[in-house]
Enzyme design. Sequence first.
Site, PDB file in Angstrom:
ATOM      1  N   GLY A  58     -15.477   2.565  35.472  1.00 39.94           N
ATOM      2  CA  GLY A  58     -14.872   2.695  34.139  1.00 39.94           C
ATOM      3  C   GLY A  58     -13.752   3.714  34.156  1.00 39.94           C
ATOM      4  N   TYR A  59     -12.639   3.365  34.805  1.00 42.27           N
ATOM      5  CA  TYR A  59     -11.490   4.280  34.868  1.00 42.27           C
ATOM      6  C   TYR A  59     -10.400   3.851  33.872  1.00 42.27           C
ATOM      7  CZ  TYR A  59     -13.344   4.925  39.703  1.00 42.27           C
ATOM      8  OH  TYR A  59     -14.116   5.126  40.815  1.00 42.27           O
ATOM      9  N   SER A 103     -14.869  -4.341  35.365  1.00 41.70           N
ATOM     10  CA  SER A 103     -15.359  -5.558  36.030  1.00 41.70           C
ATOM     11  C   SER A 103     -16.848  -5.451  36.356  1.00 41.70           C
ATOM     12  CB  SER A 103     -14.559  -5.803  37.311  1.00 41.70           C
ATOM     13  OG  SER A 103     -13.189  -5.873  36.996  1.00 41.70           O
ATOM     14  N   GLU A 119       3.070  -0.595  43.843  1.00 46.00           N
ATOM     15  CA  GLU A 119       4.062   0.482  43.625  1.00 46.00           C
ATOM     16  C   GLU A 119       3.399   1.848  43.823  1.00 46.00           C
ATOM     17  OE1 GLU A 119       3.635  -2.108  41.563  1.00 46.00           O
ATOM     18  OE2 GLU A 119       5.540  -3.153  41.824  1.00 46.00           O
ATOM     19  N   THR A 151      -1.856  -0.263  42.061  1.00 46.04           N
ATOM     20  CA  THR A 151      -0.848  -1.310  42.279  1.00 46.04           C
ATOM     21  C   THR A 151      -0.052  -1.018  43.559  1.00 46.04           C
ATOM     22  OG1 THR A 151       0.874  -0.136  41.064  1.00 46.04           O
ATOM     23  CG2 THR A 151      -0.567  -1.581  39.774  1.00 46.04           C
ATOM     24  N   GLU A 203     -12.147   3.133  47.484  1.00 46.55           N
ATOM     25  CA  GLU A 203     -11.706   1.862  46.900  1.00 46.55           C
ATOM     26  C   GLU A 203     -10.593   1.231  47.729  1.00 46.55           C
ATOM     27  OE1 GLU A 203     -11.245   1.964  42.716  1.00 46.55           O
ATOM     28  OE2 GLU A 203     -10.692  -0.154  42.615  1.00 46.55           O
TER      29      GLU A 203
HETATM   30  C1  LIG Z   1      -8.850  -8.306  37.862  1.00 46.16           C
HETATM   31  C2  LIG Z   1      -8.822  -6.835  37.636  1.00 46.16           C
HETATM   32  C3  LIG Z   1      -9.985  -6.107  37.805  1.00 46.16           C
HETATM   33  C4  LIG Z   1      -9.985  -4.733  37.559  1.00 46.16           C
HETATM   34  N1  LIG Z   1     -11.172  -4.039  37.658  1.00 46.16           N
HETATM   35  C5  LIG Z   1     -11.209  -2.740  37.279  1.00 46.16           C
HETATM   36  C6  LIG Z   1     -12.456  -2.035  37.230  1.00 46.16           C
HETATM   37  O1  LIG Z   1     -13.514  -2.569  37.595  1.00 46.16           O
HETATM   38  N2  LIG Z   1     -12.465  -0.772  36.746  1.00 46.16           N
HETATM   39  C7  LIG Z   1     -11.311  -0.140  36.337  1.00 46.16           C
HETATM   40  O2  LIG Z   1     -11.387   1.008  35.917  1.00 46.16           O
HETATM   41  N3  LIG Z   1     -10.112  -0.781  36.383  1.00 46.16           N
HETATM   42  C8  LIG Z   1     -10.037  -2.055  36.841  1.00 46.16           C
HETATM   43  N4  LIG Z   1      -8.830  -2.721  36.863  1.00 46.16           N
HETATM   44  C9  LIG Z   1      -7.642  -2.036  36.376  1.00 46.16           C
HETATM   45  C10 LIG Z   1      -6.596  -1.731  37.435  1.00 46.16           C
HETATM   46  O3  LIG Z   1      -7.006  -0.672  38.255  1.00 46.16           O
HETATM   47  C11 LIG Z   1      -5.300  -1.437  36.670  1.00 46.16           C
HETATM   48  O4  LIG Z   1      -4.876  -2.662  36.102  1.00 46.16           O
HETATM   49  C12 LIG Z   1      -4.225  -0.890  37.572  1.00 46.16           C
HETATM   50  O5  LIG Z   1      -4.537   0.416  37.979  1.00 46.16           O
HETATM   51  C13 LIG Z   1      -2.848  -0.884  36.859  1.00 46.16           C
HETATM   52  O6  LIG Z   1      -2.940  -0.290  35.611  1.00 46.16           O
HETATM   53  P1  LIG Z   1      -2.336  -1.010  34.302  1.00 46.16           P
HETATM   54  O7  LIG Z   1      -2.871  -2.395  34.263  1.00 46.16           O
HETATM   55  O8  LIG Z   1      -2.582  -0.127  33.136  1.00 46.16           O
HETATM   56  O9  LIG Z   1      -0.774  -1.119  34.574  1.00 46.16           O
HETATM   57  P2  LIG Z   1       0.292   0.053  34.410  1.00 46.16           P
HETATM   58  O10 LIG Z   1      -0.223   1.313  34.992  1.00 46.16           O
HETATM   59  O11 LIG Z   1       0.725   0.085  32.988  1.00 46.16           O
HETATM   60  O12 LIG Z   1       1.471  -0.464  35.332  1.00 46.16           O
HETATM   61  C14 LIG Z   1       2.398  -1.472  34.912  1.00 46.16           C
HETATM   62  C15 LIG Z   1       3.447  -1.623  36.016  1.00 46.16           C
HETATM   63  O13 LIG Z   1       4.164  -0.374  36.174  1.00 46.16           O
HETATM   64  C16 LIG Z   1       4.094   0.065  37.526  1.00 46.16           C
HETATM   65  N5  LIG Z   1       4.003   1.531  37.578  1.00 46.16           N
HETATM   66  C17 LIG Z   1       3.178   2.320  36.858  1.00 46.16           C
HETATM   67  N6  LIG Z   1       3.351   3.620  37.200  1.00 46.16           N
HETATM   68  C18 LIG Z   1       4.300   3.649  38.171  1.00 46.16           C
HETATM   69  C19 LIG Z   1       4.905   4.691  38.953  1.00 46.16           C
HETATM   70  N7  LIG Z   1       4.565   5.969  38.804  1.00 46.16           N
HETATM   71  N8  LIG Z   1       5.844   4.339  39.860  1.00 46.16           N
HETATM   72  C20 LIG Z   1       6.201   3.040  40.036  1.00 46.16           C
HETATM   73  N9  LIG Z   1       5.668   2.011  39.323  1.00 46.16           N
HETATM   74  C21 LIG Z   1       4.724   2.307  38.413  1.00 46.16           C
HETATM   75  C22 LIG Z   1       2.836  -0.571  38.086  1.00 46.16           C
HETATM   76  O14 LIG Z   1       2.904  -0.696  39.498  1.00 46.16           O
HETATM   77  C23 LIG Z   1       2.828  -1.926  37.381  1.00 46.16           C
HETATM   78  O15 LIG Z   1       3.657  -2.833  38.067  1.00 46.16           O
HETATM   79  C24 LIG Z   1      -8.785  -4.081  37.157  1.00 46.16           C
HETATM   80  C25 LIG Z   1      -7.607  -4.827  37.019  1.00 46.16           C
HETATM   81  C26 LIG Z   1      -7.610  -6.186  37.253  1.00 46.16           C
HETATM   82  C27 LIG Z   1      -6.334  -6.945  37.078  1.00 46.16           C
END
Ligand SMILES: Cc1cc2nc3c(=O)[nH]c(=O)nc-3n(C[C@H](O)[C@H](O)[C@H](O)COP(=O)(O)OP(=O)(O)OC[C@H]3O[C@@H](n4cnc5c(N)ncnc54)[C@H](O)[C@@H]3O)c2cc1C
Length: 384
Positions: free
Chosen positions: A124-125, A158, A363, A361, A238
Site C-alpha cells: 500500500g504505497y 494489487s 523514467e 517507472t 521489488e
Molecule cells: C498494474 C499495476 C499494479 C500496481 N500495483 C501496485 C501495488 O500493489 N502497490 C502499490 O503501492 N502501487 C502499485 N502500483 C502503482 C505503481 O507503482 C505506480 O503506478 C508507479 O509508481 C507510477 O506512479 P503513478 O501511476 O502515480 O504515475 P506518476 O508518478 O504520476 O508518473 C506519471 C509519468 O511521469 C513520469 N515521472 C514521474 N516523476 C518523474 C521524474 N522525477 N522524472 C522523470 N519522469 C517522471 C513517470 O515515469 C510516468 O511516466 C501498480 C501500478 C500498476 C499499473
Amino acid sequence: MDFTPHDAFAAHREAARAWAAEHLKPEWVDDERLRGAHHHPELHRLLAAHGLLAAGWPAEYGGSDVDRGFADAVFEEIHDYGLAQDGWITTWMVLHTLLRTGTEEQKRTMIPAALRGEAIIVLGYTEPGSGSDMAAARTRAVPDGDHWVIDGAKMFTSTADQGTHVFLLTRTSEPKNRGLTFFLVPLDASGVEVQPVHTVGGQRTNATFYTGVRVPDSARVGAVDGGWDVVRIAMVFERGTRNGNHRPGLLDRAASWARDAGVVDDPGVAEQLARLAIDEEVARLLTARAEWITRDGGLPGVEGSMAKLFTSEAAQRQHAALLDLLGAEAVLDQRAPDAPLAGEVEFAFRNSLVDTIYGGTSEIMREIIAAGRLGLPRSRPKER
Ligand SMILES: Cc1cc2nc3c(=O)[nH]c(=O)nc-3n(C[C@H](O)[C@H](O)[C@H](O)COP(=O)(O)OP(=O)(O)OC[C@H]3O[C@@H](n4cnc5c(N)ncnc54)[C@H](O)[C@@H]3O)c2cc1C
C-alpha cells in the site's frame, strides 16, 4: 564466476518439472485469467503445504528444510506454466523487509504465518496523488493512546482482494521524507474498503480506502517517521529480484512455431529471434546479478534498477516483436481455437505493458541509475 545458463537451478530442473506436471492444474490458469487475479489460493496453499514458501528461511522463523534451489526452480516452472504468484511475491518482499526492520515479535508472528500460507501481504504505497513521488503520501496515521488511527486512500493495491494484510505507507508528520511511517494493517480491520480496478492487461488491481482504521502500535514497522528508511529497503526487494512478465520458455515456443510455420528460413525472422535471444540473456544476467547481491546479504539498489528497467522493456520488445511475427491471428485471445501459441503472446503483450510502470517507472529507474552509477544530478531535487 560461472555464467552457465540457469546454473543455479540446473540440478533441480527435472525434479521441478516433475513436481509441476504432478501438481499444476490448467484450470488454475484459466481461472486466474478470467478473474484477472494474479494469485491462486489453491496453489498458494499447496506451495505452503509442501514447504516451498518456507525454503531458505531461517528455521527460527518457520523455514523448512526444502532446498531453496528446488523451490526457485519450481517457482520458475509455475511462472512458465502461465500462473502469476503476486500474492507470494509481495509477501516475500515484505518478509525480507521485516527481517531487516521489524521487531522480534513481528518476525516471530508474521514470517511463520506467511510461510504457512496463512498471511498474504500486499503493498500500500501508491495513492491517487502520489506514485513515483512516493514520499508525497497523504494517508494519515494519528496516535491515540497505544493505538494509531489511519485515514486515507491508496491506489493500485494489487491482490488486496485476496490478501490478509497491507504494508501501508502513512504520513505521521510534515517533513516530506522524514514524516512517513509504515504499518502492517489487517485487511479485515474495521474501516478498510477494497474496490476493484481493472487494467488493460486484464488484471484486477484495487483502490483501497481507510476510514478511522485503528491498529495497535505493535503493527508499526520501523521507527515513527522512519518510513523512508523502511521503503528504501522494501524497494530493493521489488526491483531485480523477480521477473515481471518475462516468460522463460516463450521464445523457444515461438522459434518452434516459426519452424513449423516454415518462416524460419526468412533472414528477417531469424534476425528478430536472435535479437530477442540476446535480450533474454542480458535480462537473465542482470537479474542474476541483483539476486546474487541479495543472497550475499547486500542491497542491490542500482543493480536492481538496471535489472528491472532492462527486463521490463525487453519483455515489451519481445511480445511486440512476436505479435508481428505471428501475424494477424496473434491478437486472438486464449479462448479462440485458432489463437497461435494458445493466445500466450497476446496475453503477455497486454500484461507487459504495465511492467514499465509498477515497481517504479522506467523514467525513475533511469534516474536512479544516472544518479547512483554515473553521479549525475537528479531531475527532481531531494526533499527532506
Ligand atoms: C498494474 C499495476 C499494479 C500496481 N500495483 C501496485 C501495488 O500493489 N502497490 C502499490 O503501492 N502501487 C502499485 N502500483 C502503482 C505503481 O507503482 C505506480 O503506478 C508507479 O509508481 C507510477 O506512479 P503513478 O501511476 O502515480 O504515475 P506518476 O508518478 O504520476 O508518473 C506519471 C509519468 O511521469 C513520469 N515521472 C514521474 N516523476 C518523474 C521524474 N522525477 N522524472 C522523470 N519522469 C517522471 C513517470 O515515469 C510516468 O511516466 C501498480 C501500478 C500498476 C499499473
